[in-house]
Design a protein around this motif. Structure first.
Motif, short mmCIF file in Angstrom:
data_model
loop_
_atom_site.label_atom_id
_atom_site.label_comp_id
_atom_site.label_asym_id
_atom_site.label_seq_id
_atom_site.Cartn_x
_atom_site.Cartn_y
_atom_site.Cartn_z
N GLU A 294 0.82 -1.22 -0.20
CA GLU A 294 0.19 0.16 -0.11
C GLU A 294 0.84 1.25 -0.14
O GLU A 294 0.53 2.31 -0.66
CB GLU A 294 -0.95 -0.15 1.12
CG GLU A 294 -1.95 0.96 1.24
CD GLU A 294 -2.94 0.96 0.26
OE1 GLU A 294 -2.82 1.20 -0.96
OE2 GLU A 294 -3.95 0.45 0.42
N ARG A 295 1.97 1.28 0.76
CA ARG A 295 2.95 2.43 0.70
C ARG A 295 3.39 2.65 -0.66
O ARG A 295 3.44 3.80 -1.04
CB ARG A 295 4.14 2.19 1.76
CG ARG A 295 3.63 2.26 3.32
CD ARG A 295 4.68 2.23 4.10
NE ARG A 295 4.40 2.52 5.64
CZ ARG A 295 4.25 3.64 6.13
NH1 ARG A 295 4.54 4.62 5.73
NH2 ARG A 295 3.64 3.75 7.34
N GLU A 296 3.59 1.46 -1.22
CA GLU A 296 4.28 1.73 -2.75
C GLU A 296 3.16 2.30 -3.62
O GLU A 296 3.34 3.11 -4.47
CB GLU A 296 4.83 0.32 -3.06
CG GLU A 296 5.27 0.35 -4.58
CD GLU A 296 6.52 1.33 -4.75
OE1 GLU A 296 6.71 1.87 -6.17
OE2 GLU A 296 7.29 1.73 -3.86
N HIS A 297 2.08 1.82 -3.44
CA HIS A 297 0.89 2.27 -4.32
C HIS A 297 0.67 3.84 -4.14
O HIS A 297 0.70 4.69 -5.01
CB HIS A 297 -0.54 1.71 -3.89
CG HIS A 297 -0.61 0.35 -4.24
ND1 HIS A 297 -1.28 -0.78 -3.67
CD2 HIS A 297 0.10 -0.66 -5.17
CE1 HIS A 297 -1.22 -1.89 -4.34
NE2 HIS A 297 -0.30 -1.73 -5.26
N ILE A 298 0.78 4.32 -2.85
CA ILE A 298 0.53 5.63 -2.62
C ILE A 298 1.73 6.46 -3.26
O ILE A 298 1.60 7.49 -3.60
CB ILE A 298 0.48 5.86 -0.97
CG1 ILE A 298 -0.72 5.29 -0.61
CG2 ILE A 298 0.49 7.29 -0.51
CD1 ILE A 298 -1.02 5.12 0.85
N ARG A 299 3.05 6.03 -2.95
CA ARG A 299 4.03 6.54 -3.45
C ARG A 299 3.98 6.79 -5.06
O ARG A 299 4.33 7.99 -5.67
CB ARG A 299 5.28 5.96 -3.23
CG ARG A 299 6.73 6.47 -3.73
CD ARG A 299 7.85 5.63 -3.51
NE ARG A 299 7.63 4.80 -4.63
CZ ARG A 299 8.03 5.20 -6.20
NH1 ARG A 299 8.30 6.30 -6.43
NH2 ARG A 299 7.75 4.18 -7.02
N ARG A 300 3.37 5.87 -5.81
CA ARG A 300 3.40 5.82 -7.31
C ARG A 300 2.18 7.03 -7.70
O ARG A 300 2.29 7.66 -8.58
CB ARG A 300 2.89 4.42 -7.83
CG ARG A 300 4.08 3.41 -7.78
CD ARG A 300 4.00 2.47 -8.76
NE ARG A 300 2.79 1.75 -8.61
CZ ARG A 300 2.57 0.65 -7.85
NH1 ARG A 300 3.71 0.01 -7.32
NH2 ARG A 300 1.51 0.06 -7.85
N GLY B 86 -4.73 -0.64 -4.70
CA GLY B 86 -4.55 -0.14 -3.15
C GLY B 86 -5.80 0.46 -2.85
O GLY B 86 -6.34 1.25 -3.50
N LEU B 87 -6.55 0.03 -1.81
CA LEU B 87 -7.61 0.52 -1.39
C LEU B 87 -7.65 2.11 -0.83
O LEU B 87 -7.93 3.13 -1.50
CB LEU B 87 -8.25 0.05 -0.14
CG LEU B 87 -8.67 -1.45 -0.58
CD1 LEU B 87 -9.15 -2.24 0.79
CD2 LEU B 87 -9.72 -1.58 -1.35
N THR B 88 -6.69 2.46 -0.01
CA THR B 88 -6.30 3.85 0.34
C THR B 88 -5.68 4.70 -0.63
O THR B 88 -5.90 5.78 -0.97
CB THR B 88 -5.27 3.69 1.53
OG1 THR B 88 -5.89 2.89 2.43
CG2 THR B 88 -4.99 5.13 2.03
N SER B 89 -4.72 3.73 -1.42
CA SER B 89 -4.14 4.70 -2.42
C SER B 89 -5.07 5.08 -3.79
O SER B 89 -4.90 6.16 -4.21
CB SER B 89 -2.84 3.76 -3.25
OG SER B 89 -3.31 2.78 -3.77
N GLN B 90 -6.18 4.30 -3.85
CA GLN B 90 -7.01 4.54 -4.95
C GLN B 90 -7.81 5.67 -4.51
O GLN B 90 -8.13 6.49 -5.38
CB GLN B 90 -7.92 3.19 -5.23
CG GLN B 90 -8.88 3.51 -6.25
CD GLN B 90 -9.90 2.29 -6.79
OE1 GLN B 90 -10.73 2.47 -7.69
NE2 GLN B 90 -9.61 1.28 -6.15
N TYR B 91 -8.24 5.81 -3.07
CA TYR B 91 -9.06 7.09 -2.82
C TYR B 91 -8.07 8.27 -2.75
O TYR B 91 -8.42 9.48 -3.36
CB TYR B 91 -9.44 7.04 -1.32
CG TYR B 91 -10.86 6.13 -1.03
CD1 TYR B 91 -11.89 6.80 -1.90
CD2 TYR B 91 -10.95 5.20 -0.20
CE1 TYR B 91 -13.11 6.26 -1.65
CE2 TYR B 91 -12.16 4.70 -0.13
CZ TYR B 91 -13.35 5.32 -1.02
OH TYR B 91 -14.41 4.86 -0.80
#
Length: 338
Positions: free
Chosen positions: A42-48, A233-238
């Motif tokens: 998830e952290r990597e999704h958010i970084r991207r 990623g759930l959080t990163s999608q938001y």
């Protein structure tokens, strides 16, 4: 007689607008990490997400991401940068959506939202009312009747040679996936924060329904892990959905006194349509094949299908826009709880 020319629009203070975007994105990122339990995926999704949004935002959102992680940007400083009631409410709503992305917020996230509400100077009753509505969305039951169909012509995906039979025909599966994709694309065009918050619960419900048709009873934990494995990623999608709204000019409209009458930019709608469509088709292959696909195969399949879905989205753009024009968010929320 020609209409009188419109009065010149006051020159926007783009530097200030960039600061507003920076502050709201920072608040969303702080909300994303408030529970302190995000795994490496998830952290990597958010970084991207931060990296991808930087190119079009006029703000170095990767720098914002780093500042948040290293504690160089405080919540109070971010809140102080938002100098209108509209932006303060928007920041709070986005933060609630991020905290509720993977389920109703936990104790750490609750404490974060209370601290944010105080920093933004929002009335508790109003903030609590919005949070309660978002919580109801996050807790939507998985096994309920589907929203009304928006399209009756199925996409041409062919017949799968799966190892397990489905209780739905190929045409029904195609139609289910396509209707869910159109609905989520339409929700992304609406200005309400709650509309964007409905997208992930609808995706989760889609995976549940497909899995059930192949004989699997899924719980939220399995579906959450499945989404993370394929790359959603759930959080990163938001964070990405809300980031696209900001990059697409939502704050510019606010500052221009147009109010919150604008929805997401077209790319946001295409993103939600494509991710929902690809997710549905990957779930179909996965459960039809007896859940034997590896994580790498799931990611590869999802990535390829996203590309195909972006082309398909152009074909269905008129239906998506029509769905958005006729969509009553309040009515939809009530239907989703039935």
């Amino acid at each position: 007689m020609l209409p009188a020319p419109a009065p010149p629009r006051p020159r926007q203070d783009f530097r200030m607008q960039a600061e507003h975007t920076r502050a709201i994105v920072a608040i969303c990122l702080m909300a994303a990490f408030a529970d302190q339990h995000k795994d490496d995926r998830e952290r990597e999704h958010i970084r991207r997400v931060a990296e991808s949004l930087t190119a079009n935002s006029g703000v170095d959102l990767m720098q914002v991401y780093q500042d948040v992680l290293l504690g160089r940007f405080s919540l109070e400083a971010a809140a102080a940068a938002l100098d209108s009631p509209e932006m303060r409410h928007l920041a709070f709503e986005f933060a609630v959506g991020v905290c509720d992305a993977d389920g109703v917020h936990d104790a750490r996230e609750t404490a974060f939202l209370d601290r944010l509400r105080t920093a933004l100077g929002l009335a508790r009753a109003e903030a609590d009312a919005f949070t309660a509505e978002a919580d109801r969305l996050a807790e939507l039951p998985l096994d309920v009747a589907q929203p009304p169909a928006s399209v009756t012509t199925p996409a041409a995906t062919g017949t799968l040679d799966g190892l397990r039979p489905s209780t739905m025909s190929d045409a029904e599966l195609d139609r289910t996936i396509l209707n869910a994709s159109i609905l989520n694309g339409a929700l992304e065009l609406l200005p309400q924060s709650l509309a964007s918050m409905a997208i992930i619960p609808l995706q989760t419900r889609l995976v549940y329904r497909i899995g059930k048709s192949y004989g699997y009873e899924l719980d939220r934990g399995h579906i959450k892990d499945f989404l993370a494995t394929v790359g959603v990623g759930l959080t990163s999608q938001y964070v990405e959905q809300f980031g696209r709204k900001l990059v697409g000019g939502l704050l510019g409209k606010m500052l221009g006194k147009a109010g919150r009458t604008i929805g997401s930019v077209a790319t946001g709608s295409a993103f939600s349509f494509a991710s929902t469509y690809a997710l549905g088709q990957v779930a179909r292959r996965y459960y039809a094949g007896g859940r034997t696909l590896s994580g790498d195969a799931l990611k590869s399949s999802f990535s390829g299908l996203v590309g195909e879905a972006r082309e398909l989205q152009q074909r269905y753009a008129p239906q998506i826009e029509e769905r958005a024009r006729t969509l009553d968010v309040g009515k939809l929320m009530n239907e989703l709880r039935v």
